[in-house]
Design an enzyme around this catalytic site. Structure first.
Site, PDB file in Angstrom:
ATOM      1  N   SER A   1      21.277 -26.290  15.842  1.00  0.00           N
ATOM      2  CA  SER A   1      19.807 -25.794  15.921  1.00  0.00           C
ATOM      3  C   SER A   1      19.070 -26.251  17.209  1.00  0.00           C
ATOM      4  O   SER A   1      17.754 -26.190  17.093  1.00  0.00           O
ATOM      5  CB  SER A   1      19.191 -25.799  14.705  1.00  0.00           C
ATOM      6  OG  SER A   1      19.537 -25.031  13.808  1.00  0.00           O
TER       7      SER A   1
ATOM      8  N   SER B   1      30.525 -33.475  13.361  1.00  0.00           N
ATOM      9  CA  SER B   1      29.754 -33.391  11.997  1.00  0.00           C
ATOM     10  C   SER B   1      30.784 -34.402  11.305  1.00  0.00           C
ATOM     11  O   SER B   1      30.463 -34.130   9.924  1.00  0.00           O
ATOM     12  CB  SER B   1      29.849 -31.894  11.280  1.00  0.00           C
ATOM     13  OG  SER B   1      29.309 -31.221  12.113  1.00  0.00           O
TER      14      SER B   1
ATOM     15  N   GLU C   1      32.783 -25.788  11.939  1.00  0.00           N
ATOM     16  CA  GLU C   1      31.365 -25.713  12.097  1.00  0.00           C
ATOM     17  C   GLU C   1      30.867 -24.146  12.008  1.00  0.00           C
ATOM     18  O   GLU C   1      29.644 -24.003  12.762  1.00  0.00           O
ATOM     19  CB  GLU C   1      30.772 -26.490  13.105  1.00  0.00           C
ATOM     20  CG  GLU C   1      30.978 -28.078  12.858  1.00  0.00           C
ATOM     21  CD  GLU C   1      30.866 -28.889  14.132  1.00  0.00           C
ATOM     22  OE1 GLU C   1      29.785 -29.236  14.256  1.00  0.00           O
ATOM     23  OE2 GLU C   1      31.913 -28.688  14.848  1.00  0.00           O
TER      24      GLU C   1
END
Lengths: 484, 398
Positions: B342, B200, B22
């Site tokens: 984020s 993910s 990632e």
């Protein structure tokens, strides 16, 4: 501490004038000042670092700027070569002194040379300009279309767009797409006409007394619209009477019964004469506006005339646009457009670029771009519209420019209006007028929060970090580089 | 915003990149919203510390702009920068060695790394050694949360529900596939096969029958040396809940991922509809916030989320994921993410927390934890060295 900072800033400015980018900066500043030497010199005096004057825009290379750019470098290099020549040919100690003077003042010599060249170009341009004006007059006399001219301190572009949209439903209308309001730009526009247009709309720009008269004599309009008089360009006009006189130069060329005057502009209304048609957000004498309502989708209202009513919607925001719409409807009606054509025309009016233009950020924040709106009446309309919206409201502004001697009053008034409107967040850019707005906010007992940033890009970056879904952010005016 | 001179500003290092699948997501997280908010706040001197995929560390302020990482051949530009070293001298210092050497004392660190060698506790261990305050979960919580099996074990031990699962290592698989398969077959199909340490949805497969199981395990073992096989919850409502705080955590909104494919994969998370998530960080337009579930269920999720957060010893920020059976409303804790992509700022915004408030609050929480950690004594005076004999025996059980 202040003395130290001043010395550092002075040194930075002195060094930046010796940076290789200086010539480019000079040419950019001349272009952005529209080659008006007084404006250029005022800007030059304010610049703290000549390496970074191209912030919002960049130098556009045209034949004129290419010549200036090349000339600047030739003068600069010639001066430096002259310094070498002087150093080796003149006796000591004068060779040291003169060579050093030439080396250190080469940027000044280059700047003076550029200004001298600009003045020479102006003299050379004069006959060319006269030729184009004469040719344009001739074209327009021969053109069958009805000519409508718009003059005023503010709102000309909005008026032009409204009029164009409404009249286009029943007539073939031509109007320049941008702010073509000088003799040469109008000449360019006229040259492109096909000759079969029914209506031609012109904006008459005013920078100095006599400007509107000159343009009106060139265009010879049958109809005229005066959008209002305020402090915009007051720096050039000195006092508001001069602005009013200049704007009303249009009245000399148009029959009183075909001159429309914005009744909401105090100065314009006071100067209007019997027979002129006053328009306001309530309508005109013939067309009455009823049940107006505005939100981010635009305005909705009913037009009434002799018992006939038309329900209309425009996607232009703000009740202040009802006045221009009423004027456009009145003219359309007199030119013979049917009611359905008028309502279809109004429906086709769209928000104008950078003038109360609503946009949506992806995270649910509403952003209203009013960055091209930089006059007191425009600011009042923007605050009024922002106050009518739901959500946490941000009003972002560096203030207005060119308000001349009334600069303090104008900005204090904006502060008071913001306080009265109950705006939650006022975001001020640290400009020369920010303190006046703060005084106005204080005087109006402002209850919200004041945020301060160095420039508009910093403020926008911060707002992206601060905003929440449902917030409304209005950007009022964005100072061009020459005022920043 | 006030005007802060250089001396008044705190040096903050935002660490991102790293040896992780990632890596690129970490670059986005570092900038949106972390660096962007810190820069405009004006109270910080922001040092972007980028760890390349090879492990080298770089710190150059040009990297404060996300545009730097969008330009062509940016990795080559990074490689030409001076590598930095670290000094643990009463805190953390960034050191640029060489003739024009430079040192910058870091006041606080904001880790923005996802996955291995960053989010898994490795970086937190390093920062603990340095004695530098840092944002987010500490070593233990990060390490446990990075291991899906350990997370389930802790959560189950605390009496909270998890779906039936089995796990095994690569060695166990190599040595005795039959036993592993037998263990896996105790679960009812369909099942999910997942690498234990990856996020993910990388290497994750939904398996409908025994035939597919073998292949799915091989895929998972390609990415990890420990594999989890767990029952699929169907019909499924997937809910994710961002949480922030130290001792008194506060929750954001329940969020429901809008799965486009059979399960919620990397592309759904970061490239929904094939659109770039520019300007919105690593997450945009792939989920429903707040989730369209009834208030009762939403409250239960939030309550359970806080219990999980506390049980794992999370601090700063984390995200707890849940699997809910749509028909029976049975709820299971799925996993915990100690650095949501984020920071899940899109969700926090819906909960009334702006990017700036989120980032500044996390910094405050980190400083608060650091102050409290200082109250703990980690050393004590002893005379053991004097008592030790030449043979090294002191007759004490240590």
């Amino acid at each position: 501490m202040n003395n130290k900072r001043q010395t550092v800033n002075g040194a930075k400015r002195w060094l930046s004038r010796r940076h290789w980018n200086y010539i480019r900066s000079l040419v950019y500043m001349l272009q952005a000042s529209e080659y008006i030497i007084v404006d250029f010199l005022k800007w030059h005096e304010r610049v703290k670092d000549f390496r970074f004057v191209e912030k919002r825009k960049h130098l556009t290379f045209t034949p004129k700027t290419v010549i200036l750019f090349t000339l600047g470098w030739i003068v600069l290099l010639a001066t430096l070569s002259g310094a070498v020549f002087v150093f080796y040919t003149i006796a000591s100690p004068w060779n040291y002194l003169l060579a050093a003077l030439l080396v250190f003042e080469a940027p000044l010599i280059a700047m003076v040379s550029l200004l001298f060249f600009v003045i020479c170009m102006r003299f050379a341009q004069y006959p060319v300009e006269q030729f184009f004006i004469a040719r344009t007059k001739k074209h327009l006399i021969a053109h069958r279309g009805i000519k409508i001219a718009i003059a005023g301190s503010f709102g000309k572009t909005s008026m032009r767009e409204v009029l164009k949209a409404v009249l286009s439903e029943g007539r073939k209308v031509a109007a320049p797409g941008e702010s073509y309001n000088t003799p040469l730009s109008i000449a360019r526009f006229v040259k492109e006409l096909k000759g079969d247009e029914d209506v031609l709309i012109f904006e008459l720009g005013e920078y100095y007394p006599g400007d509107v008269r000159k343009l009106a004599q060139m265009v010879r309009p049958e109809w005229g619209i005066i959008t209002g008089v305020n402090e915009a360009h007051l720096e050039k006009f000195g006092v508001l009477k001069n602005t009013t006189d200049t704007v009303f130069e249009l009245a000399e060329s148009v029959d009183a019964s075909r001159l429309y005057v914005n009744g909401e502009s105090e100065l314009a209304r006071a100067r209007s004469k019997g027979g002129n048609i006053l328009y306001t957000r309530s309508g005109t004498e013939e067309w009455q506006v009823k049940n107006p309502n505005t939100d981010l989708s635009g305005i909705t209202f009913t037009l009434l005339k002799n018992g006939v009513s038309i329900n209309v919607h425009s996607s232009v925001c703000g009740l202040h646009v009802l006045g221009p719409l009423s004027a456009a409807v009145h003219i359309a009606s007199r030119l013979g457009l049917a009611s359905h054509e008028i309502s279809d025309g109004i429906a086709k009016t769209k928000p104008f670029a950078h003038r109360l233009e609503p946009k949506q950020w992806p995270d649910g924040v509403t952003f209203i771009d009013d960055s091209y709106n930089g006059n007191p009446d425009g600011a009042r309309a923007a605050i009024e519209f922002l106050a009518s919206l739901q959500g946490r409201r941000f009003y972002v502004t560096p203030g207005l420019v060119e308000a001349g001697l009334r600069i303090k009053e104008v900005h204090e008034e904006i502060g008071k209006q913001l306080a009265k409107a109950g705006i939650e967040k006022v975001v001020l850019i640290r400009t020369s007028v920010a303190s006046y707005m703060e005084s106005g906010l204080q005087a109006g007992d402002f209850k919200g929060e004041i945020l301060r940033y160095d420039d508009m890009p910093s403020a926008l970056a911060a707002l992206r970090a601060l905003a929440l879904p449902g917030d409304v952010i209005l950007i009022q005016n964005d100072w061009p580089d020459q005022y920043a | 915003m006030g005007v802060y001179t250089k001396n008044m500003r705190k040096n903050i290092a935002v660490i991102f990149g790293g040896k992780s699948a990632e890596h690129d997501i970490s670059i986005i997280t570092a900038h949106v919203p972390i660096i962007d908010s810190l820069l405009v706040n004006g109270k910080f001197d922001v040092w972007p510390v980028y760890i390349a995929k090879g492990g080298s560390w770089y710190a150059d302020k040009a990297m404060n702009n996300l545009a730097f990482f969008k330009q062509d051949a940016w990795e080559e530009k990074v490689a030409k920068m001076k590598k930095i070293g670290l000094l643990f001298d009463n805190g953390l210092e960034l050191v640029w060695p060489g003739l024009l050497s430079k040192k910058v004392k870091i006041d606080i660190v904001f880790p923005a790394m996802h996955g291995t060698y960053g989010e898994d506790g490795s970086l937190m261990g390093l920062l603990r050694m340095a004695g530098a305050p840092f944002v987010g979960c500490d070593l233990a919580a990060s390490a446990v949360a990075m291991d899906k099996v350990l997370t389930k074990q802790v959560v189950a031990a605390e009496g909270m529900p998890v779906v039936p699962y089995v796990w095994f290592t690569r060695t166990e698989w190599k040595e005795d596939k039959e036993t592993v398969l037998t263990k896996a077959k105790t679960l009812s199909m369909p099942v999910f096969v997942k690498p234990v340490h990856l996020g993910s949805s990388i290497g994750m497969t939904r398996v409908k029958n025994e035939k597919e199981l073998l292949n799915a395990i091989e895929v998972a073992l390609h990415y990890d040396d420990k594999v989890l096989v767990e029952n699929a919850v169907e019909p499924l409502i997937e809910i994710t809940l961002p949480i922030m705080g130290n001792d008194k955590p506060r929750v954001a909104e329940c969020e429901r991922p809008l799965n486009k494919t059979e399960f919620f994969d990397f592309n759904d998370k970061y490239l929904a509809n094939g659109k770039k998530s520019e300007g919105s960080g690593a997450n945009s337009a792939y989920s429903e916030v707040p989730a369209n579930i009834d208030d009762d269920l939403s409250n239960k999720v939030k309550e359970l989320g806080v219990r999980v957060y506390k049980a794992l010893g999370c601090a700063g920020i984390a995200r707890v994921d849940f699997l809910i059976r749509a028909d029976t409303k049975e709820m299971y804790v799925n996993e915990v993410n100690t650095l949501p992509g984020s920071l899940y700022h899109h969700n926090w915004k819906k909960a009334g927390v702006s990017n700036m408030e989120l980032v500044l609050e996390l910094v405050r929480l980190a400083e608060d934890r650091f102050v409290r950690q200082k109250e703990t004594t980690y050393t004590f005076h002893s005379d053991i060295l004097q008592k030790v004999g030449s043979s090294g025996k002191v007759g004490l059980k240590v």
